[in-house]
Design an enzyme around this catalytic site. Structure first.
Site, PDB file in Angstrom:
ATOM      1  N   GLU A 249       0.866  -1.181   0.000  1.00 61.22           N
ATOM      2  CA  GLU A 249       0.000   0.000   0.000  1.00 61.22           C
ATOM      3  C   GLU A 249       0.895   1.221   0.000  1.00 61.22           C
ATOM      4  OE1 GLU A 249      -3.098   0.122   3.011  1.00 61.22           O
ATOM      5  OE2 GLU A 249      -2.798   2.278   3.281  1.00 61.22           O
TER       6      GLU A 249
ATOM      7  N   GLU B 119      -1.681  11.755   3.820  1.00 64.64           N
ATOM      8  CA  GLU B 119      -2.653  11.583   4.898  1.00 64.64           C
ATOM      9  C   GLU B 119      -2.481  12.746   5.867  1.00 64.64           C
ATOM     10  OE1 GLU B 119      -3.800   7.294   6.234  1.00 64.64           O
ATOM     11  OE2 GLU B 119      -1.619   7.350   6.040  1.00 64.64           O
TER      12      GLU B 119
END
Length: 282
Positions: A82, A87
């Site tokens: 991933e 974020e």
């Protein structure tokens, strides 16, 4: 629905699947948000990614621009990898874990690569980096430019021209994680892949804005200090069985920070000017 690839799963059945039924003792999620993904339209392996975006403003919002593999070529998460490009947290100022904690609000963001042979063995802590804007500026206050270079040699990520994240493939991720030593007798899912496995396969984009969470991204006990509004403690602990309900009961504290009645609530939106992907020519 429960296929073997990341895009086949609406949401993990570990979290009650795709269905929610409300009752007096089971509050429904207080917030529903959209998610965009390109699995059926655009996947790629390696290249330069350029993103120009403004992150959302609002307590407990969790914006993300990230990549998942089109196929779980090396097994279930995190064995197939991933790539989290962006974020962040929408709180203007968020003191981690309490009043004496460091600010982890909208002044900062992070980039992370997840990898490991099986669930519970994610070695992301070796491949994650936070970046904070100078002078206390907020990622929610204006647009910024990210560049991620993804090659067989690894990853480099910069924001506004400042390089802050570097991961070198080196001798491969099995060696990087020292799994032979740290987890002896574990199976190496990447042994037949390239040196940079699991990051040697096609990935697709996901763009989403979540609200809240109980996985530690908002550390229990954190203090939110929104601009122009009263400070208050995080309404739910991570181990709560009633997190949805506790979140909703504090709506009069967090919802005003989203400024829903100003400019049609646009301050709580993740605004993306563009995402550009350039082919890697090795």
């Amino acid at each position: 629905l429960w296929g073997g690839d990341p895009a086949d799963q609406c949401t993990s059945n570990a979290f009650y699947g795709c269905e929610r039924t409300g009752s007096a003792t089971n509050a429904l999620n207080a917030v529903q948000s959209a998610r965009l993904r390109t699995v059926d339209g655009f996947t790629f392996k390696y290249g330069r990614i350029e993103i120009r975006a403004q992150l959302p403003k609002g307590d407990w919002l969790w914006p993300a621009i990230w990549l998942l593999p089109s196929k779980n070529g090396y097994g279930e998460w995190p064995a197939s990898g991933e790539i989290d490009i962006i974020e962040s947290r929408g709180n203007d100022k968020l003191l981690s874990g309490g009043a004496s904690g460091s600010d982890i609000g909208s002044n900062s963001m992070g980039t992370t690569v997840h990898w490991g042979p099986y669930y519970g063995a994610d070695m992301y802590s070796m491949t994650t980096k936070e970046y904070s804007l100078p002078n206390g500026a907020l990622f929610s206050a204006g647009f910024h430019n990210w560049t991620l270079d993804w090659t067989p040699s690894g990853f480099n990520c910069s924001v506004d021209g400042n390089l802050y994240f570097t991961v070198n493939t080196g001798d491969g991720y099995w060696t990087k994680g020292a799994f032979d030593t740290n987890m002896p007798n574990s199976y190496n899912p990447w042994q037949y892949g390239n040196k940079d496995a699991p990051f040697d396969q096609d990935f697709f984009f996901i763009l989403n804005v979540a609200a809240g969470g109980t996985n530690g991204y908002f550390p229990t006990g954190s203090i939110s200090q929104p601009d122009g509004l009263p400070s208050y403690a995080q309404p739910w602990p991570d181990n709560s069985q009633d997190a949805y309900e506790q979140f909703w009961q504090s709506v009069n504290q967090w919802y005003p920070t989203w400024h829903p009645f100003q400019n049609n609530g646009e301050s709580a939106a993740m605004k993306v000017d563009y995402i550009r992907v350039y082919e890697y020519v090795g």
